[in-house]
Design an enzyme around this catalytic site. Structure first.
Site, PDB file in Angstrom:
ATOM      1  N   GLY A  11      40.488  39.579  46.002  1.00  0.00           N
ATOM      2  CA  GLY A  11      41.497  40.672  46.275  1.00  0.00           C
ATOM      3  C   GLY A  11      43.356  40.335  46.301  1.00  0.00           C
ATOM      4  O   GLY A  11      43.730  39.118  46.008  1.00  0.00           O
ATOM      5  N   GLN A  12      43.526  41.305  47.052  1.00  0.00           N
ATOM      6  CA  GLN A  12      44.888  41.538  47.806  1.00  0.00           C
ATOM      7  C   GLN A  12      45.421  39.811  48.157  1.00  0.00           C
ATOM      8  O   GLN A  12      46.315  39.149  47.914  1.00  0.00           O
ATOM      9  CB  GLN A  12      45.751  42.124  48.253  1.00  0.00           C
ATOM     10  N   ASP A  34      33.668  35.150  44.312  1.00  0.00           N
ATOM     11  CA  ASP A  34      33.869  37.140  44.308  1.00  0.00           C
ATOM     12  C   ASP A  34      32.302  37.818  44.154  1.00  0.00           C
ATOM     13  O   ASP A  34      32.008  36.487  43.498  1.00  0.00           O
ATOM     14  CB  ASP A  34      35.113  37.319  43.399  1.00  0.00           C
ATOM     15  N   ASP A  53      28.290  36.503  46.408  1.00  0.00           N
ATOM     16  CA  ASP A  53      28.224  38.020  47.160  1.00  0.00           C
ATOM     17  C   ASP A  53      27.513  36.814  48.820  1.00  0.00           C
ATOM     18  O   ASP A  53      26.115  36.641  49.201  1.00  0.00           O
ATOM     19  CB  ASP A  53      26.296  38.697  46.926  1.00  0.00           C
ATOM     20  N   TYR A 142      37.012  50.035  60.388  1.00  0.00           N
ATOM     21  CA  TYR A 142      37.675  48.178  60.281  1.00  0.00           C
ATOM     22  C   TYR A 142      37.524  47.693  61.926  1.00  0.00           C
ATOM     23  O   TYR A 142      37.928  46.370  61.651  1.00  0.00           O
ATOM     24  CB  TYR A 142      38.375  48.949  59.228  1.00  0.00           C
ATOM     25  N   LYS A 146      36.652  44.533  63.028  1.00  0.00           N
ATOM     26  CA  LYS A 146      38.335  43.235  63.411  1.00  0.00           C
ATOM     27  C   LYS A 146      37.545  42.956  64.752  1.00  0.00           C
ATOM     28  O   LYS A 146      37.609  41.680  65.317  1.00  0.00           O
ATOM     29  CB  LYS A 146      38.792  43.716  63.348  1.00  0.00           C
TER      30      LYS A 146
HETATM   31  N1  SER Z   1      46.123  46.290  55.499  1.00  0.00           N
HETATM   32  C1  SER Z   1      45.007  47.213  56.586  1.00  0.00           C
HETATM   33  C2  SER Z   1      44.878  48.519  56.283  1.00  0.00           C
HETATM   34  O1  SER Z   1      46.124  49.265  56.437  1.00  0.00           O
HETATM   35  C3  SER Z   1      45.356  46.874  57.728  1.00  0.00           C
HETATM   36  O2  SER Z   1      44.710  45.157  58.034  1.00  0.00           O
HETATM   37  O3  SER Z   1      43.784  48.827  56.743  1.00  0.00           O
END
Ligand code: SER
Length: 317
Positions: A11-12, A34, A53, A142, A146
């Site tokens: 990913g990024q 990955d 995975d 999300y 976290k």
């Molecule tokens: N870059 C993330 C998002 O926008 C924030 O942690 O979901």
């Protein structure tokens, strides 16, 4: 740390963290894992790569054992906007990878780094100079993942001595791999669109402030925190870190100073707008500065110059 496994490495963040860790710890000591074949092939072009995975506990454990891993970097996550489309899947993926990482860290005595986020905060959090220790009642799945991850990581540290550490990343701006499905993605996308077409339509309201960080600072945060003297850490999961706070209007003005023909308009996405509005305008990162010497270098003007240069080169402009 001598042998590192990065899961979600395609990913990024992983795309740039793996080479950064290779520089610090040696090429052979970093393995990028990955789930997707194309990501594994990409990682294999610059690092040791495995298909894995992270939700498959046995396969994950086997990889930790086979490669004699002593630090797990868990970057597996569905981001904020994507998460809202399928909350159950976001919980399954985000928590599954984290629980497996912590359980294996306990079993194999490895360190663990899992990023937290500005997404851990919500509407009821103070938005300006957001304190390190404050109200955390996020409004996205999300963010719920976290906060849960932060609590669970601290629990594994106190209860089992797992060396778990984390930062609350702001939006990360980078020119390697595109972010996918986040609320802060606009601050990356705009550079590609302006250089490709001269125009960008923004999904975030023009005056919505969010914390941002340029990738080189984000990478240094990870290694600096993981190398920090544990006796100096009063916090672990997770540290506020930031460098810039801007809204779309301010970022676009900086781009227009450099590319006067660039044009911008807005087609606000209500889901993203509500998320952006619920997050801090600017976090207070003094605990990170005091406890492990966080000192970011890339501010707005330097970041904009560097992004335009790097993406222009990438696009052959
Ligand atoms: N870059 C993330 C998002 O926008 C924030 O942690 O979901």
């Amino acid at each position: 740390m001598k042998r590192i496994l990065v899961v979600g490495a395609g990913g990024q963040i992983g795309t740039e963290l793996v080479p950064h860790l290779q520089k610090h710890y040696g090429e052979d000591n970093v393995i990028g894992a990955d789930l997707k074949d194309d990501a594994v092939a990409k990682i294999a072009s610059y690092a040791r790569a495995i298909k894995l995975d992270a939700l498959d506990f046995n396969a994950f454990g086997q990889a930790v054992k086979d490669h004699n891993i002593d630090a797990i970097f868990n970057l597996v996550a569905l981001l904020s906007a994507t998460g809202e489309k399928n909350p159950e899947l976001a919980w399954k993926i985000n928590m599954g990878a984290l629980v497996n990482s912590l359980t294996l860290a306990k079993e194999f005595k490895t360190a663990v780094f899992t990023p937290s986020s500005i997404g851990a905060f919500g509407v009821s959090t103070p938005h300006d100079k957001t304190p390190q220790d404050t109200v955390m009642r996020p409004d996205t799945i999300y963010g719920v993942c976290k906060v849960t991850g932060e609590l669970l990581s601290d629990y594994y540290f106190h209860r089992f001595g797992v060396d778990a550490r984390s930062v609350r990343f702001p939006g990360i701006i980078s020119n390697g791999c595109l972010p996918g499905g986040g609320t802060t993605d606009y601050a990356v996308e705009v550079f590609y669109e302006i250089l490709k077409t001269g125009h960008y339509t923004c999904p975030i309201p023009e005056d919505s402030y969010m914390d941002m960080l340029y990738m080189p600072d984000a990478l240094n945060a990870v290694t600096q925190l993981m190398e920090a003297d544990p006796s100096k850490l009063k916090h672990r999961n997770s540290f506020n870190i930031t460098c810039m706070s801007f809204c779309p209007k301010e970022l676009f003005a900086k781009i227009k100073e450099r590319i006067p023909s660039a044009t911008f308009d807005y087609n606000v996405d209500p889901v993203k707008a509500a998320i952006a509005d619920s997050w801090p305008n600017m976090m207070d990162d003094s605990c990170a500065r005091e406890e492990w010497g966080w000192n970011p270098q890339w501010h707005l003007d330097a970041m904009v110059d560097d992004m335009l240069k790097a993406i222009a080169a990438k696009l052959g402009k």
